[in-house]
Design a protein around this motif. Structure first.
Motif, PDB file in Angstrom:
ATOM      1  N   ALA A 123      -0.645  13.258  -2.686  1.00  0.00           N
ATOM      2  CA  ALA A 123      -0.770  11.867  -2.213  1.00  0.00           C
ATOM      3  C   ALA A 123      -1.140  10.942  -3.374  1.00  0.00           C
ATOM      4  CB  ALA A 123      -1.821  11.784  -1.113  1.00  0.00           C
ATOM      5  N   ARG A 124      -2.068  11.392  -4.211  1.00  0.00           N
ATOM      6  CA  ARG A 124      -2.498  10.549  -5.349  1.00  0.00           C
ATOM      7  C   ARG A 124      -1.363  10.341  -6.329  1.00  0.00           C
ATOM      8  NH1 ARG A 124      -7.613  13.342  -5.167  1.00  0.00           N
ATOM      9  NH2 ARG A 124      -9.066  11.900  -4.174  1.00  0.00           N
ATOM     10  N   ALA A 145       0.928   4.829   5.064  1.00  0.00           N
ATOM     11  CA  ALA A 145       1.738   6.059   5.118  1.00  0.00           C
ATOM     12  C   ALA A 145       2.269   6.290   6.532  1.00  0.00           C
ATOM     13  CB  ALA A 145       0.887   7.253   4.704  1.00  0.00           C
ATOM     14  N   LEU A 174      -3.931  12.045   3.816  1.00  0.00           N
ATOM     15  CA  LEU A 174      -2.783  11.164   3.550  1.00  0.00           C
ATOM     16  C   LEU A 174      -3.105   9.736   3.959  1.00  0.00           C
ATOM     17  CD1 LEU A 174      -0.013  13.630   4.777  1.00  0.00           C
ATOM     18  CD2 LEU A 174      -0.257  12.785   2.431  1.00  0.00           C
ATOM     19  N   ARG A 175      -3.758   9.588   5.114  1.00  0.00           N
ATOM     20  CA  ARG A 175      -4.094   8.232   5.571  1.00  0.00           C
ATOM     21  C   ARG A 175      -5.083   7.556   4.622  1.00  0.00           C
ATOM     22  NH1 ARG A 175      -0.909   7.434   9.307  1.00  0.00           N
ATOM     23  NH2 ARG A 175      -0.803   8.668  11.200  1.00  0.00           N
ATOM     24  N   GLY A 217       1.952   8.821  -3.901  1.00  0.00           N
ATOM     25  CA  GLY A 217       1.725   7.857  -2.813  1.00  0.00           C
ATOM     26  C   GLY A 217       2.044   6.420  -3.183  1.00  0.00           C
ATOM     27  N   ASP A 218       2.204   6.133  -4.487  1.00  0.00           N
ATOM     28  CA  ASP A 218       2.607   4.767  -4.867  1.00  0.00           C
ATOM     29  C   ASP A 218       4.087   4.535  -4.563  1.00  0.00           C
ATOM     30  OD1 ASP A 218       3.362   6.656  -6.774  1.00  0.00           O
ATOM     31  OD2 ASP A 218       3.252   5.242  -8.450  1.00  0.00           O
ATOM     32  N   ARG A 219       4.855   5.646  -4.413  1.00  0.00           N
ATOM     33  CA  ARG A 219       6.302   5.511  -4.190  1.00  0.00           C
ATOM     34  C   ARG A 219       6.787   6.158  -2.900  1.00  0.00           C
ATOM     35  NH1 ARG A 219       7.175   8.554  -9.314  1.00  0.00           N
ATOM     36  NH2 ARG A 219       4.964   8.862  -8.907  1.00  0.00           N
ATOM     37  N   ARG A 232       6.220   7.020   1.065  1.00  0.00           N
ATOM     38  CA  ARG A 232       5.484   6.577   2.256  1.00  0.00           C
ATOM     39  C   ARG A 232       5.576   7.605   3.387  1.00  0.00           C
ATOM     40  NH1 ARG A 232       3.354   3.984  -0.327  1.00  0.00           N
ATOM     41  NH2 ARG A 232       3.059   1.766  -0.655  1.00  0.00           N
ATOM     42  N   VAL A 248      -3.030   7.024   1.045  1.00  0.00           N
ATOM     43  CA  VAL A 248      -1.760   6.282   0.992  1.00  0.00           C
ATOM     44  C   VAL A 248      -1.752   5.214   2.093  1.00  0.00           C
ATOM     45  CG1 VAL A 248       0.759   6.471   0.986  1.00  0.00           C
ATOM     46  CG2 VAL A 248      -0.629   8.414   0.226  1.00  0.00           C
TER      47      VAL A 248
END
Ligand code: FCB
Length: 449
Positions: free
Chosen positions: A159-160, A223, A216-217, A163-165, A167, A220
């Motif tokens: 996720a880290r 997400a 994840l929540r 997670g910027d790209r 979703r 991100v």
């Protein structure tokens, strides 16, 4: 179904924003198992065990997607898909499952994700598609409650990093297949056959899912998180009374052991009693976390029969004589697909994405002109597509459809003998040849838009 809904089903029933995609998984396509620091997984080990894989093959090279991914993304672009579902190989990014991170492994997915985004394809990332790091299996794997925490740490790493790209996240692919076949019926890694191991694995994987959703929540924002369940109606072989209880128990293990606790907050009755010794206070709240959608993988119905040689006393039964068949011994029965879609929409009240559907077999071969015709797959996809339209017309909230699979690939215990791809792969040369079904799917997507 009345005439007007038939007409609706035949056209115009695809809702706006519907997602068309294809799915693959890491171990089945990547190859490069000992490259750039990847650690071994339980499937590397199974492939080396006598009888672990029917034809003795391995995922060592598979589709060599680890090197040929640009060509594979170009094949996706040619299809015009909206989304690509792939999985991250846990042992590629954490060679021992936890602790030291393998940057080279993460870099591979960076490149893939960036290229997908450049070409307008949305990445759907599956965290777990069966390739547990061997080092964790050595500590008990999913029978060890700590595995849920190791999974949560792995989910946080992914996720880290992405997670910027990315979703769209899938916590697990087909929970019941890898737990039942891996811990009760010896058809998958790690190949344990033991009731208590199976029950522990079910509960710990459910816990891992819940922890994964929270991770994840929290990491991100925005997400879209779901899990993928294989659900297929379970019928008693020959309709026999003796096989009925076998079918009910298999139905709990196969269809309900995961979505029921995760979405409804309880285990089905027979399983609730059996799993009880492994459940601690507060577990159900840890497992039942809000998800955004329900991922359905479906191929055809399954049949159960009494089999005292198996740990749960049931085994896989046969479809009625003369049933239409995929080519891999799986019955073709589109009405069961439609009914399953309607059933899950009612039962779980979530938007549904069909995350796998497709047709296997060993018949696809290039002809004298080098073309690969696969009329059986085309026919299968057509009738299952029609069944999906009927479910939509019947009120199911279906938001997307992913074909399994983009490429012929390593089909687990069946090795390379079963081909599910829209694209033929010559495993000697790695040459890719789009099959007739590839063109059919491309045209279907274009027409639906
Ligand atoms: C599903 C798996 C997928 C593939 C297809 C044919 O059960 O999720 O990896 O093997 O079946």
């Amino acid at each position: 179904m009345g005439e007007s809904s038939k007409q609706k089903a035949a056209g115009g029933a695809i809702p706006p924003g519907f997602i068309w995609g294809v799915s693959t998984s890491a171990y089945q396509v990547e190859g490069a198992v000992a490259e750039d620091g990847r650690g071994p997984s339980i499937w590397d080990r199974r492939c080396r065990m006598k009888g672990g894989v029917g034809d003795g093959s391995t995922g060592d090279v598979a589709c060599d997607h680890y090197h040929r991914w640009p060509e594979d993304v170009a094949l996706m672009t040619g299809l015009g898909i909206d989304a690509y579902r792939f999985s991250v190989s846990w042992p590629r990014v954490l060679p021992r499952g936890r602790g030291r991170v393998n940057e080279a492994g993460l870099d591979f997915y960076d490149r893939l994700i960036d290229r997908l985004l450049e070409t307008g394809i949305t990445p759907w990332l599956t965290l777990y598609h069966w390739d547990l790091p061997q080092a964790l299996d050595d500590l008990g794997g999913w029978t060890n409650r700590d595995c849920a925490g190791w999974y949560a740490d792995y989910a946080a790493l992914v996720a880290r990093r992405f997670g910027d790209r990315v979703r769209h996240f899938v916590t697990f692919n087909e929970f019941s297949v890898f737990t039942l076949f891996g811990y009760a019926i010896d058809w998958a890694a790690p190949g344990v056959t033991d009731r208590s191991a199976h029950l522990k694995a079910i509960h710990h994987v459910n816990l891992a899912h819940g922890l994964g959703v929270d991770v994840l929540r929290s990491l991100v924002p925005g997400a879209s998180v779901g899990a993928i369940h294989n659900r297929q109606i379970v019928l008693p072989e020959n309709g026999a009374e003796d096989n009925r209880e076998a079918a009910l128990l298999l139905d709990e293990h196969w269809n309900r052991a995961f979505p029921d606790p995760q979405i409804l907050g309880c285990y089905p009755p027979r399983l609730a009693e059996a799993v009880e010794p492994h459940v601690r206070a507060g577990d159900m709240a840890r497992i039942c976390r809000p998800v955004d959608w329900f991922g359905l993988n479906h191929y055809g119905p399954i049949f159960a029969r009494v089999d005292p040689s198996q740990v749960w006393g049931y085994g896989w039964g046969n479809a009625p004589e003369g049933s239409p068949d995929h080519g891999v011994g799986w019955p073709v029965f589109p009405d069961a697909f439609r009914d399953e879609l309607l059933l899950i929409s009612k039962r779980y009240r979530l938007p549904v994405y069909i995350t796998e559907n497709g047709c296997g077999g060993d018949r696809d071969r290039p002809d004298a002109d080098g073309r690969v015709h696969d009329p059986h797959r085309l026919r299968y996809l057509e009738i299952y597509h029609k069944a999906m339209l009927e479910a939509l017309a019947g009120g199911a909230d279906i938001r997307g459809y992913f074909v399994w699979s983009l490429l012929d690939n390593f089909e687990w215990g069946a090795g390379y003998g079963q081909r599910f791809g829209l694209v033929h792969v010559d495993f000697e040369t790695q040459k890719r040849t789009p099959k007739t079904s590839y063109g059919w799917y491309r045209d279907l997507i274009a027409a639906a838009r």
